[in-house]
Design a protein around this motif. Structure first.
Motif, PDB file in Angstrom:
ATOM      1  N   PRO A  67     -12.313 -45.944-105.146  1.00  0.00           N
ATOM      2  CA  PRO A  67     -11.972 -45.595-103.755  1.00  0.00           C
ATOM      3  C   PRO A  67     -11.889 -46.796-102.825  1.00  0.00           C
ATOM      4  O   PRO A  67     -11.528 -46.642-101.652  1.00  0.00           O
ATOM      5  CB  PRO A  67     -13.115 -44.661-103.357  1.00  0.00           C
ATOM      6  CG  PRO A  67     -14.270 -45.099-104.208  1.00  0.00           C
ATOM      7  CD  PRO A  67     -13.670 -45.516-105.523  1.00  0.00           C
ATOM      8  N   LYS A  68     -12.270 -47.974-103.316  1.00  0.00           N
ATOM      9  CA  LYS A  68     -12.135 -49.222-102.535  1.00  0.00           C
ATOM     10  C   LYS A  68     -12.903 -49.192-101.226  1.00  0.00           C
ATOM     11  O   LYS A  68     -12.406 -49.613-100.176  1.00  0.00           O
ATOM     12  CB  LYS A  68     -10.667 -49.551-102.277  1.00  0.00           C
ATOM     13  CG  LYS A  68      -9.860 -49.696-103.552  1.00  0.00           C
ATOM     14  CD  LYS A  68      -8.423 -50.071-103.268  1.00  0.00           C
ATOM     15  CE  LYS A  68      -7.627 -49.995-104.535  1.00  0.00           C
ATOM     16  NZ  LYS A  68      -7.206 -51.078-105.185  1.00  0.00           N
ATOM     17  N   GLU A  70     -13.844 -46.689 -99.352  1.00  0.00           N
ATOM     18  CA  GLU A  70     -13.505 -45.656 -98.376  1.00  0.00           C
ATOM     19  C   GLU A  70     -13.787 -44.269 -98.965  1.00  0.00           C
ATOM     20  O   GLU A  70     -13.690 -44.060-100.173  1.00  0.00           O
ATOM     21  CB  GLU A  70     -12.028 -45.750 -97.986  1.00  0.00           C
ATOM     22  CG  GLU A  70     -11.658 -47.065 -97.297  1.00  0.00           C
ATOM     23  CD  GLU A  70     -10.195 -47.110 -96.924  1.00  0.00           C
ATOM     24  OE1 GLU A  70      -9.461 -46.164 -97.291  1.00  0.00           O
ATOM     25  OE2 GLU A  70      -9.778 -48.089 -96.281  1.00  0.00           O
ATOM     26  N   VAL A  71     -14.140 -43.333 -98.087  1.00  0.00           N
ATOM     27  CA  VAL A  71     -14.392 -41.965 -98.529  1.00  0.00           C
ATOM     28  C   VAL A  71     -13.078 -41.327 -98.964  1.00  0.00           C
ATOM     29  O   VAL A  71     -12.107 -41.332 -98.229  1.00  0.00           O
ATOM     30  CB  VAL A  71     -15.041 -41.124 -97.406  1.00  0.00           C
ATOM     31  CG1 VAL A  71     -15.184 -39.674 -97.844  1.00  0.00           C
ATOM     32  CG2 VAL A  71     -16.396 -41.715 -97.030  1.00  0.00           C
ATOM     33  N   ASN A  72     -13.065 -40.811-100.181  1.00  0.00           N
ATOM     34  CA  ASN A  72     -11.877 -40.165-100.740  1.00  0.00           C
ATOM     35  C   ASN A  72     -12.358 -38.923-101.484  1.00  0.00           C
ATOM     36  O   ASN A  72     -12.950 -39.018-102.553  1.00  0.00           O
ATOM     37  CB  ASN A  72     -11.164 -41.125-101.688  1.00  0.00           C
ATOM     38  CG  ASN A  72      -9.875 -40.551-102.255  1.00  0.00           C
ATOM     39  OD1 ASN A  72      -9.720 -39.341-102.348  1.00  0.00           O
ATOM     40  ND2 ASN A  72      -8.957 -41.419-102.646  1.00  0.00           N
ATOM     41  N   GLU A  73     -12.101 -37.762-100.902  1.00  0.00           N
ATOM     42  CA  GLU A  73     -12.628 -36.520-101.472  1.00  0.00           C
ATOM     43  C   GLU A  73     -12.159 -36.276-102.906  1.00  0.00           C
ATOM     44  O   GLU A  73     -12.833 -35.608-103.679  1.00  0.00           O
ATOM     45  CB  GLU A  73     -12.244 -35.327-100.588  1.00  0.00           C
ATOM     46  CG  GLU A  73     -13.022 -35.271 -99.277  1.00  0.00           C
ATOM     47  CD  GLU A  73     -14.526 -35.275 -99.491  1.00  0.00           C
ATOM     48  OE1 GLU A  73     -15.011 -34.551-100.389  1.00  0.00           O
ATOM     49  OE2 GLU A  73     -15.234 -36.024 -98.786  1.00  0.00           O
ATOM     50  N   ALA A  74     -11.024 -36.841-103.259  1.00  0.00           N
ATOM     51  CA  ALA A  74     -10.530 -36.679-104.627  1.00  0.00           C
ATOM     52  C   ALA A  74     -11.425 -37.416-105.623  1.00  0.00           C
ATOM     53  O   ALA A  74     -11.367 -37.142-106.825  1.00  0.00           O
ATOM     54  CB  ALA A  74      -9.092 -37.184-104.739  1.00  0.00           C
ATOM     55  N   MET A  75     -12.256 -38.321-105.112  1.00  0.00           N
ATOM     56  CA  MET A  75     -13.156 -39.086-105.975  1.00  0.00           C
ATOM     57  C   MET A  75     -14.617 -38.763-105.685  1.00  0.00           C
ATOM     58  O   MET A  75     -15.515 -39.543-106.008  1.00  0.00           O
ATOM     59  CB  MET A  75     -12.898 -40.592-105.813  1.00  0.00           C
ATOM     60  CG  MET A  75     -11.495 -41.000-106.204  1.00  0.00           C
ATOM     61  SD  MET A  75     -11.196 -42.770-106.005  1.00  0.00           S
ATOM     62  CE  MET A  75      -9.412 -42.837-106.217  1.00  0.00           C
ATOM     63  N   SER A  76     -14.860 -37.622-105.078  1.00  0.00           N
ATOM     64  CA  SER A  76     -16.238 -37.217-104.804  1.00  0.00           C
ATOM     65  C   SER A  76     -16.936 -36.810-106.102  1.00  0.00           C
ATOM     66  O   SER A  76     -16.347 -36.151-106.965  1.00  0.00           O
ATOM     67  CB  SER A  76     -16.264 -36.032-103.834  1.00  0.00           C
ATOM     68  OG  SER A  76     -17.590 -35.527-103.724  1.00  0.00           O
ATOM     69  N   PHE A 119     -17.949 -45.326-102.278  1.00  0.00           N
ATOM     70  CA  PHE A 119     -17.463 -44.932-100.960  1.00  0.00           C
ATOM     71  C   PHE A 119     -17.963 -45.923 -99.912  1.00  0.00           C
ATOM     72  O   PHE A 119     -17.402 -46.017 -98.820  1.00  0.00           O
ATOM     73  CB  PHE A 119     -17.950 -43.522-100.595  1.00  0.00           C
ATOM     74  CG  PHE A 119     -17.173 -42.404-101.250  1.00  0.00           C
ATOM     75  CD1 PHE A 119     -16.097 -42.665-102.087  1.00  0.00           C
ATOM     76  CD2 PHE A 119     -17.506 -41.080-101.008  1.00  0.00           C
ATOM     77  CE1 PHE A 119     -15.380 -41.646-102.679  1.00  0.00           C
ATOM     78  CE2 PHE A 119     -16.790 -40.038-101.584  1.00  0.00           C
ATOM     79  CZ  PHE A 119     -15.721 -40.320-102.427  1.00  0.00           C
TER      80      PHE A 119
END
Length: 399
Positions: A67-68, A70-76, A119
């Protein structure tokens, strides 16, 4: 290689009632919200089980994807919770940012998973501030993620310097196996290295020729070494710009007393597809317009003979284009012989790398090797002789 283990911490009475921050690998494949391969989850079961049995509160730290920062719900990591609960056989709580209160609410023997550590941009920067925030809710640090040990990140390296640190069961098994393979191996030692390109494994080959007695080179890599000897490999995959490099590696091996085994005969075809017309020819007789796609039976017999005289084997990469029949024959036959020697107690066999694991599974012998690493990049860097930050931190913590 010195590092503390769960047994050391249990014997010292350091786990009962304590909060253990356990770095694990939950970077599992997910399709349509469902985990499709639970292998990495299954490998953390012994660690979680033993920590809980000792009365510890277990906080699982892991990453998922890239996710680099940053918050990314696809990677939760929420999406792996159902499978994780099934694999661990217990309830697993979840915390997204509210670390302190979540951990306080955890009973002894309880398990909680923190949200994807990547994240936070401080994770990959190995930021002391992020690491201290995590350390503030824990008493001890356990690293059970060898697959991430080649990264100097906050949860793989920095935390080990902020809390008493020790290795989990999977990490312990990996380090002990790798120590037997190349750290302090029983000689003679053989290495099997395959793959498409020499360019991707230059450091690996350079390290191995000084540490093993026999180096078996297969796959497309072997074609480059054959071409470096003046052999016409026709239409075969070959890095012609690396012929001098191949000759330098061969010279280095000779100087170190390492014998390089290249194919003597090969299986060739005019095109790479399933079950095309093939020929088995000597390496000097590859027809024009044909390509080498596997090692031949004489080559396999030579490899089998060498392995029979060795005490230790480390394996990374196939001997041919194993993904497609009939070009999996050499890899399968050599792997089956290594497995037979291992079952007989004559060989310590350690293998790793994505293609390697797939090839050994296809040959039906993965369970017969002494140890199979699923670590990928960390396994390769260890074979290259590099220092892994996560491992070095555990060694430093051991005094």
């Amino acid at each position: 290689m010195r590092f503390k283990t769960i047994d050391d911490m249990t014997a010292a009475g350091m786990l009962d009632g304590k909060v253990v921050l356990a770095r694990v690998d939950l970077n599992v494949p997910v399709e349509d919200g469902r985990v499709t391969d639970r292998t990495r989850m299954e490998r953390i079961v012994p660690t979680v089980r033993d920590l809980r049995a000792a009365g510890a509160k277990v906080v699982l730290l892991a990453h998922f994807g890239r996710p680099k920062g940053e918050v990314n719900e696809a990677m939760s990591l929420r999406q792996v919770l159902p499978a994780l609960r099934e694999v661990l056989g217990t309830d697993v709580a979840f915390a997204d940012g509210d670390y302190t209160d979540s951990v306080k609410a955890l009973p002894p023997g309880g398990v909680i998973l923190f949200e994807n550590v990547r994240f936070n941009p401080g994770e990959e920067r190995n930021d002391g501030g992020f690491a201290k925030r995590l350390a503030s809710v824990g008493d001890l640090y356990c690293n059970d993620a060898f697959s991430a040990a080649h990264r100097a990140h906050a949860t793989t390296e920095k935390l080990a310097h902020l809390l008493p640190a020790f290795a989990g069961r999977a990490m312990q098994a990996e380090l002990e196996a790798l120590g037997k393979a190349l750290g302090d191996p029983q000689p003679p030692v053989a290495a099997v290295v395959g793959g498409a390109k020499v360019s991707t494994k230059l450091e690996l080959l350079g390290n191995l020729v000084e540490r093993v007695q026999h180096l078996v080179i297969g796959g497309g890599m072997a074609n480059t070494f054959l071409a470096a000897q003046g052999i016409d490999v026709a239409k075969s995959l070959c890095e012609h710009d690396l012929l001098d490099t191949a000759r330098e590696i061969a010279a280095k091996a000779e100087g170190a007393g390492c014998t390089i085994l290249l194919p003597r005969d090969v299986v060739v075809a005019e095109e790479f597809r399933a079950n095309p017309p093939t020929r088995t020819v000597a390496v000097e007789d590859v027809p024009a317009g044909w390509m080498i796609l596997d090692a031949g039976p004489d080559s396999v017999a030579h490899v089998r003979q060498v392995l029979s005289g060795c005490a230790t084997l480390v394996w990374n990469g196939p001997l041919g284009a194993f993904e497609m029949a009939p070009f999996d024959a050499a890899t399968t036959q050599a792997a089956q012989h290594a497995a037979e020697l291992t079952r007989a107690g004559k060989l310590v066999s350690v293998a790793g790398g994505g293609d390697t694991v797939a090839a050994l599974n296809k040959a039906g012998v993965a369970d017969d090797f002494t140890y199979i690493s699923t670590a990928g990049g960390a396994f390769l860097e260890w074979m290259e002789g590099k220092t892994l930050p996560g491992v070095a931190a555990l060694e430093s913590a051991a005094g």
